[in-house]
Design a protein around this motif. Structure first.
Motif, PDB file in Angstrom:
ATOM      1  N   ALA A   5      18.901  34.461  59.782  1.00 16.48           N
ATOM      2  CA  ALA A   5      19.752  35.415  60.479  1.00 16.48           C
ATOM      3  C   ALA A   5      19.647  35.239  61.980  1.00 16.48           C
ATOM      4  N   VAL A   6      18.454  34.965  62.483  1.00 20.42           N
ATOM      5  CA  VAL A   6      18.236  34.660  63.889  1.00 20.42           C
ATOM      6  C   VAL A   6      18.096  33.153  64.017  1.00 20.42           C
ATOM      7  N   ARG A   7      18.823  32.568  64.951  1.00 20.63           N
ATOM      8  CA  ARG A   7      18.787  31.116  65.106  1.00 20.63           C
ATOM      9  C   ARG A   7      17.421  30.680  65.613  1.00 20.63           C
ATOM     10  N   ARG A   8      16.671  29.997  64.781  1.00 17.73           N
ATOM     11  CA  ARG A   8      15.348  29.536  65.161  1.00 17.73           C
ATOM     12  C   ARG A   8      15.441  28.238  65.960  1.00 17.73           C
ATOM     13  N   VAL A   9      14.423  27.992  66.784  1.00 14.98           N
ATOM     14  CA  VAL A   9      14.424  26.857  67.704  1.00 14.98           C
ATOM     15  C   VAL A   9      13.170  26.022  67.463  1.00 14.98           C
ATOM     16  N   ALA A  10      13.358  24.706  67.403  1.00 17.55           N
ATOM     17  CA  ALA A  10      12.239  23.799  67.122  1.00 17.55           C
ATOM     18  C   ALA A  10      12.147  22.701  68.166  1.00 17.55           C
ATOM     19  N   LEU A  11      10.945  22.211  68.367  1.00 14.74           N
ATOM     20  CA  LEU A  11      10.672  20.996  69.125  1.00 14.74           C
ATOM     21  C   LEU A  11      10.168  19.959  68.134  1.00 14.74           C
ATOM     22  N   VAL A  12      10.769  18.774  68.133  1.00 18.23           N
ATOM     23  CA  VAL A  12      10.327  17.688  67.247  1.00 18.23           C
ATOM     24  C   VAL A  12      10.015  16.476  68.110  1.00 18.23           C
ATOM     25  N   THR A  13       8.780  15.989  68.061  1.00 18.88           N
ATOM     26  CA  THR A  13       8.433  14.759  68.772  1.00 18.88           C
ATOM     27  C   THR A  13       8.610  13.562  67.838  1.00 18.88           C
ATOM     28  N   GLY A  14       8.765  12.390  68.438  1.00 15.98           N
ATOM     29  CA  GLY A  14       9.037  11.202  67.620  1.00 15.98           C
ATOM     30  C   GLY A  14      10.359  11.315  66.903  1.00 15.98           C
ATOM     31  N   ALA A  15      11.327  11.968  67.574  1.00 12.47           N
ATOM     32  CA  ALA A  15      12.569  12.375  66.900  1.00 12.47           C
ATOM     33  C   ALA A  15      13.641  11.308  66.864  1.00 12.47           C
ATOM     34  N   ALA A  16      13.420  10.164  67.482  1.00  7.96           N
ATOM     35  CA  ALA A  16      14.501   9.191  67.608  1.00  7.96           C
ATOM     36  C   ALA A  16      14.781   8.420  66.319  1.00  7.96           C
ATOM     37  N   ARG A  17      13.804   8.352  65.429  1.00 10.50           N
ATOM     38  CA  ARG A  17      14.031   7.620  64.184  1.00 10.50           C
ATOM     39  C   ARG A  17      12.973   8.018  63.160  1.00 10.50           C
ATOM     40  N   GLY A  18      13.101   7.483  61.953  1.00 10.68           N
ATOM     41  CA  GLY A  18      12.104   7.708  60.917  1.00 10.68           C
ATOM     42  C   GLY A  18      11.989   9.164  60.504  1.00 10.68           C
ATOM     43  N   ILE A  19      10.774   9.600  60.261  1.00 11.52           N
ATOM     44  CA  ILE A  19      10.524  10.953  59.780  1.00 11.52           C
ATOM     45  C   ILE A  19      10.940  11.987  60.820  1.00 11.52           C
ATOM     46  N   GLY A  20      10.725  11.694  62.112  1.00 12.89           N
ATOM     47  CA  GLY A  20      11.122  12.623  63.152  1.00 12.89           C
ATOM     48  C   GLY A  20      12.616  12.853  63.190  1.00 12.89           C
ATOM     49  N   ALA A  21      13.388  11.776  63.068  1.00 15.24           N
ATOM     50  CA  ALA A  21      14.851  11.898  63.058  1.00 15.24           C
ATOM     51  C   ALA A  21      15.322  12.646  61.820  1.00 15.24           C
ATOM     52  N   ALA A  22      14.728  12.336  60.664  1.00 17.13           N
ATOM     53  CA  ALA A  22      15.111  13.011  59.421  1.00 17.13           C
ATOM     54  C   ALA A  22      14.759  14.493  59.481  1.00 17.13           C
ATOM     55  N   THR A  23      13.625  14.827  60.101  1.00 20.22           N
ATOM     56  CA  THR A  23      13.231  16.227  60.229  1.00 20.22           C
ATOM     57  C   THR A  23      14.187  16.974  61.144  1.00 20.22           C
ATOM     58  N   THR A  24      14.582  16.347  62.238  1.00 24.04           N
ATOM     59  CA  THR A  24      15.559  16.967  63.135  1.00 24.04           C
ATOM     60  C   THR A  24      16.848  17.269  62.388  1.00 24.04           C
ATOM     61  N   ALA A  25      17.344  16.303  61.639  1.00 25.93           N
ATOM     62  CA  ALA A  25      18.590  16.496  60.885  1.00 25.93           C
ATOM     63  C   ALA A  25      18.441  17.602  59.846  1.00 25.93           C
ATOM     64  N   ARG A  26      17.307  17.643  59.162  1.00 23.02           N
ATOM     65  CA  ARG A  26      17.086  18.659  58.140  1.00 23.02           C
ATOM     66  C   ARG A  26      17.040  20.062  58.761  1.00 23.02           C
ATOM     67  N   LEU A  27      16.360  20.193  59.881  1.00 22.29           N
ATOM     68  CA  LEU A  27      16.275  21.495  60.532  1.00 22.29           C
ATOM     69  C   LEU A  27      17.646  21.954  61.030  1.00 22.29           C
ATOM     70  N   VAL A  28      18.429  21.032  61.556  1.00 26.04           N
ATOM     71  CA  VAL A  28      19.788  21.381  61.987  1.00 26.04           C
ATOM     72  C   VAL A  28      20.606  21.877  60.799  1.00 26.04           C
ATOM     73  N   GLU A  29      20.473  21.199  59.659  1.00 27.06           N
ATOM     74  CA  GLU A  29      21.176  21.624  58.446  1.00 27.06           C
ATOM     75  C   GLU A  29      20.787  23.052  58.062  1.00 27.06           C
ATOM     76  N   GLN A  30      19.553  23.423  58.363  1.00 31.21           N
ATOM     77  CA  GLN A  30      19.066  24.756  58.004  1.00 31.21           C
ATOM     78  C   GLN A  30      19.326  25.785  59.103  1.00 31.21           C
ATOM     79  N   GLY A  31      20.072  25.396  60.123  1.00 32.00           N
ATOM     80  CA  GLY A  31      20.503  26.352  61.124  1.00 32.00           C
ATOM     81  C   GLY A  31      19.697  26.397  62.403  1.00 32.00           C
ATOM     82  N   TYR A  32      18.722  25.509  62.553  1.00 31.56           N
ATOM     83  CA  TYR A  32      17.913  25.497  63.760  1.00 31.56           C
ATOM     84  C   TYR A  32      18.651  24.860  64.937  1.00 31.56           C
TER      85      TYR A  32
END
Length: 267
Positions: A5-32
């Motif tokens: 309900a409230v837009r949550r905000v995340a910081l992801v390091t190592g976000a350019a590729r691999g697990i970091g990139a996939a985590t960023t995409a997943r969190l965006v899908e969940q509304g972050y």
């Protein structure tokens, strides 16, 4: 899972590729909203025998996210750069709820007593100090935010955090230390509602796994899948799903814990 309900905000390091990139995409899908952080070393790091993520990689992660991802170039060895990334989250979205420390490198290929001290130093600086710096920068902002009880710190460890892997003693030491940081952090956070956890991937289809294969003289990364009871490699998005749960409000039960997302490697 539906968007919060409230837009949550995340910081992801190592976000350019691999697990970091996939985590960023997943969190965006969940509304972050996400601050995607990576060092983007244009000319590579001379002590690393494999190519590093580029700024183009990081920008690609942000592209198409409907302005929900801000790309920030910085080095996890530099606490000031991480603090600036935290400030970006605050200025843009007014809060920080989650930090995912996914930045890491791998080096090895020699017995422990033959390993170059410079390699040990680089692994410690990025894989350990980088996690420490991420926590030291992000946690105060979480505790000062509107909902500390919903805040989560998640570090990416490795199967090497619980197993001695051949010719990877320095990497073993670094990933064991990541788990130690998380356990100590969770103890310091008692009473705040903010929690800390680590996720240990098994052999996951990333550039780091390709680099690991090269250290072992293997031409095919698929061989690593045979050591996991699922008899295949893990995909980055599968690890991202596990991390995303640990980041969630429901994921607060995973506190001071090491989640072994290793396909049965350690079973």
């Amino acid at each position: 899972m539906s968007a919060p309900a409230v837009r949550r905000v995340a910081l992801v390091t190592g976000a350019a590729r691999g697990i970091g990139a996939a985590t960023t995409a997943r969190l965006v899908e969940q509304g972050y909203h996400v601050v995607a952080f990576d060092w983007c070393v244009a000319d590579g790091e001379p002590r690393l025998p494999y190519a590093q993520a580029t700024q183009a990689d990081l920008e690609q992660v942000a592209r198409g996210a409907n302005d929900r991802v801000v790309a920030v170039v910085g080095d996890v060895r530099d606490r000031a750069a991480l603090q600036q990334a935290v400030e970006v989250a605050g200025r843009r979205w007014g809060r920080l709820d989650v930090a995912v420390a996914a930045a890491a490198v791998i080096l090895g290929g020699q017995a422990a007593w033959e390993t170059d001290p410079a390699a040990v130093e680089l692994l410690w600086q990025i894989d350990v100090d980088g996690v420490w710096n991420t926590a030291a920068s992000a946690v105060p902002a979480m505790l000062a935010g509107p909902d500390p009880s919903g805040c989560r710190f998640v570090a990416v460890a490795s199967a090497a955090a619980t197993h001695g892997l051949f010719h990877l003693a320095a990497y073993n030491a670094a990933k064991h230390a990541v788990v130690g940081i998380v356990k100590g952090l969770s103890a310091d956070l008692v009473g705040t509602g903010t929690t800390a956890a680590a996720v240990s991937p098994g052999s996951t289809r990333t550039d780091m796994l390709t680099a690991t294969a090269a250290l072992y003289g293997q031409a095919d990364v698929e061989d690593f899948g045979r050591s996991q009871r699922i008899h295949r490699l893990i995909e980055p998005d599968e690890i991202a799903a596990t991390i995303a749960f640990c980041c969630s409000l429901e994921g607060g039960v995973v506190n001071g814990s090491l989640v072994q997302a290793d396909g049965g490697f350690g079973a």
